[in-house]
Motif scaffolding. Sequence first.
Motif, PDB file in Angstrom:
ATOM      1  N   GLU A 190     -10.905 -46.913 -31.128  1.00 27.77           N
ATOM      2  CA  GLU A 190     -11.026 -45.471 -30.936  1.00 27.77           C
ATOM      3  C   GLU A 190     -12.303 -44.901 -31.536  1.00 27.77           C
ATOM      4  O   GLU A 190     -12.910 -44.005 -30.962  1.00 27.77           O
ATOM      5  CB  GLU A 190      -9.807 -44.767 -31.555  1.00 27.77           C
ATOM      6  N   ALA A 378       5.025 -46.432 -28.467  1.00 26.31           N
ATOM      7  CA  ALA A 378       3.856 -47.127 -27.914  1.00 26.31           C
ATOM      8  C   ALA A 378       3.350 -46.444 -26.653  1.00 26.31           C
ATOM      9  O   ALA A 378       2.139 -46.243 -26.473  1.00 26.31           O
ATOM     10  CB  ALA A 378       4.203 -48.584 -27.622  1.00 26.31           C
ATOM     11  N   SER A 382      -0.247 -44.531 -26.300  1.00 29.36           N
ATOM     12  CA  SER A 382      -1.230 -45.054 -25.359  1.00 29.36           C
ATOM     13  C   SER A 382      -1.622 -44.005 -24.324  1.00 29.36           C
ATOM     14  O   SER A 382      -2.803 -43.878 -23.972  1.00 29.36           O
ATOM     15  CB  SER A 382      -0.660 -46.293 -24.657  1.00 29.36           C
ATOM     16  N   ARG A 386      -5.157 -43.120 -25.426  1.00 28.06           N
ATOM     17  CA  ARG A 386      -5.791 -44.126 -24.546  1.00 28.06           C
ATOM     18  C   ARG A 386      -6.319 -45.304 -25.372  1.00 28.06           C
ATOM     19  O   ARG A 386      -7.436 -45.791 -25.156  1.00 28.06           O
ATOM     20  CB  ARG A 386      -6.929 -43.524 -23.713  1.00 28.06           C
ATOM     21  N   PRO A 388      -4.442 -48.551 -25.905  1.00 26.25           N
ATOM     22  CA  PRO A 388      -3.224 -49.346 -25.701  1.00 26.25           C
ATOM     23  C   PRO A 388      -3.082 -50.511 -26.663  1.00 26.25           C
ATOM     24  O   PRO A 388      -1.961 -50.855 -27.053  1.00 26.25           O
ATOM     25  CB  PRO A 388      -3.354 -49.824 -24.254  1.00 26.25           C
ATOM     26  N   THR A 390      -4.149 -50.657 -29.785  1.00 25.40           N
ATOM     27  CA  THR A 390      -3.690 -50.084 -31.046  1.00 25.40           C
ATOM     28  C   THR A 390      -2.217 -49.722 -30.971  1.00 25.40           C
ATOM     29  O   THR A 390      -1.466 -49.912 -31.936  1.00 25.40           O
ATOM     30  CB  THR A 390      -4.515 -48.834 -31.394  1.00 25.40           C
ATOM     31  N   ALA A 391      -1.771 -49.198 -29.836  1.00 20.99           N
ATOM     32  CA  ALA A 391      -0.355 -48.842 -29.666  1.00 20.99           C
ATOM     33  C   ALA A 391       0.537 -50.064 -29.818  1.00 20.99           C
ATOM     34  O   ALA A 391       1.585 -50.001 -30.480  1.00 20.99           O
ATOM     35  CB  ALA A 391      -0.148 -48.186 -28.304  1.00 20.99           C
ATOM     36  N   SER A 409       3.824 -54.156 -24.658  1.00 21.03           N
ATOM     37  CA  SER A 409       2.533 -54.286 -23.965  1.00 21.03           C
ATOM     38  C   SER A 409       2.624 -53.708 -22.557  1.00 21.03           C
ATOM     39  O   SER A 409       1.706 -53.012 -22.093  1.00 21.03           O
ATOM     40  CB  SER A 409       2.105 -55.756 -23.900  1.00 21.03           C
ATOM     41  N   SER A 412       2.666 -49.897 -22.762  1.00 22.60           N
ATOM     42  CA  SER A 412       1.363 -49.368 -23.194  1.00 22.60           C
ATOM     43  C   SER A 412       0.341 -49.421 -22.062  1.00 22.60           C
ATOM     44  O   SER A 412      -0.412 -48.459 -21.841  1.00 22.60           O
ATOM     45  CB  SER A 412       0.845 -50.155 -24.408  1.00 22.60           C
ATOM     46  N   PHE A 416      -1.252 -46.182 -20.184  1.00 17.69           N
ATOM     47  CA  PHE A 416      -2.708 -46.015 -20.181  1.00 17.69           C
ATOM     48  C   PHE A 416      -3.240 -45.811 -18.766  1.00 17.69           C
ATOM     49  O   PHE A 416      -4.018 -44.881 -18.492  1.00 17.69           O
ATOM     50  CB  PHE A 416      -3.356 -47.241 -20.825  1.00 17.69           C
TER      51      PHE A 416
END
Length: 529
Positions: A190, A378, A382, A386, A388, A390-391, A409, A412, A416
């Motif tokens: 980020e 999550a 995300s 934005r 994903p 990191t989420a 995953s 996320s 995104f």
Amino acid sequence: MFQRGESTSNEPVRRRFSRRFQVSLVAEGALVGLFGGGVVTLYRLALSGAEGLLRGIISQISNSPLLIACWFAVLALILVIVSRLLLWEPATSGSGIPQVDAEVEGALDAPWKHVIPAKFLEGTLLTFAGLSMGREGPSVQLGGMSGKAVSRALGRKRGEERLLVTCGAAAGMSAAFHAPFTGVLFALEEIHKQFSAPLIISVMCSAVVSDLLVSQVVGLSPVLDLSLAQNLPHVTYPLVIVLGVLCGLVGALHNRGMFAVQDLFSHVRSHLPYARLALPFALAGVAAFAWPDLLCGGEAIVEQLLSPAGMTLGAILGLLLGKYALTAICFGSGAPGGTLYPLVVMGGLFGGLFFVLVGNAFGIEQAFFLNFVALGVAGLFSGVVRAPVTAVILVFELTGSLDALLSVSLVSILAFVTASLTDTDAFYEHLLKPFLAQASRSRHEAAERKDLGSIRVGAGARIEGMCVRDVPWPDGIRIVVIHRAGDELIPTGETVVHAMDELLFIAGESATDDARMKLGLMCEPRVRS
């Protein structure tokens, strides 16, 4: 390699690519983690104490109209103090994450000696007042400014200072969430938006040192302990896909609503910042006695999420809408607090709401409630930020398990993609724009200083295989060194650019960001047909 007798003007270049520099950057990252982690640990303790005191006062005076009136007088006094602090140091307005982004981009040079004490005191006072704001954004700014303080104490140049600010941001996020890998990924994905081995190692060192420090003081439990009883069966994955898409849509709505409230507050142009802060302070005072669950970051809501037996559909929906409305008003006013923790809480509520809506219809056991809470965290993170990756890491550290990695995953990524397709700005990118615009307007007034930047050539990049003389380099920059497989090459016109080369360029400080953007497009990896 560099030869003895070269001009001393190449000293910053030598330092940037020397192995001693890479080792020292790790040591400096640890130092930033120690300082930044210490500051954020004290900040967490101050906020916890302020919230505990607030709830104790509310419970004691809730039946006395006279004492309630006195409490509103206290809120008015806090409003005045916070406003004066904002006038003293405007860079503390808002969450603080866009300011750290701007520092790393070179668009802001905030005075750390003002920012750290002002942000610390502002956040503590806002928590005591009950405004719906979190600690994570301010923690990132406190950590980033701690990195800047270490940089100034060591006499580092502006380019290295930005690296240490990134380390500080990771330390702040790590200490705030008690999640070191989340801090690392958030700082890289980020804030810095670039990956290199020395940077990753130093950022990781900073985050780990910070987490070690905070764990010694506040314990090892994460701020949202989502211990999953069992894994979601694969038969429920169609619902996971639906949740991911919905999180993306809700994330886009979240951002548009937040930006709209911010625009409404921008029409208030007199008696600033007092006039803008008056409404959130007044609403926090009303909520303290009418709906105390909405106060502060959302710890009271988290307690209900972790013990969901009594949470009905109406209760979850009401908390979600109420928390969003109060957070949007607090954020839009420019109050110096964060929105990340309220975002995590709202994500958990949305996941819980989805479970209540579909659980009975599809016969899903109640034991999976927390799984959907984690997926909501999550997905909404995300869709809003934005970020994903990191989420995913955030939920991994909150649950302490890799078992949910596939479903998290999936949510996320879908969130995104869905949010991106709505043509809605990512949350912090939108907040960064005013800082970049202001920097652009003021650059022509600033004295031109030289600064170093670096970028890596991706596989299949447009300039891969080209000679240096044939590359249409952006105006105002000069490639001074090519770092290739551990060697430093001084480029000539005949030097061929290879994939995975790291290009060190020098440019006027005011042109570095523009040059990086253009070089980023030229060095972007791509698949050649």
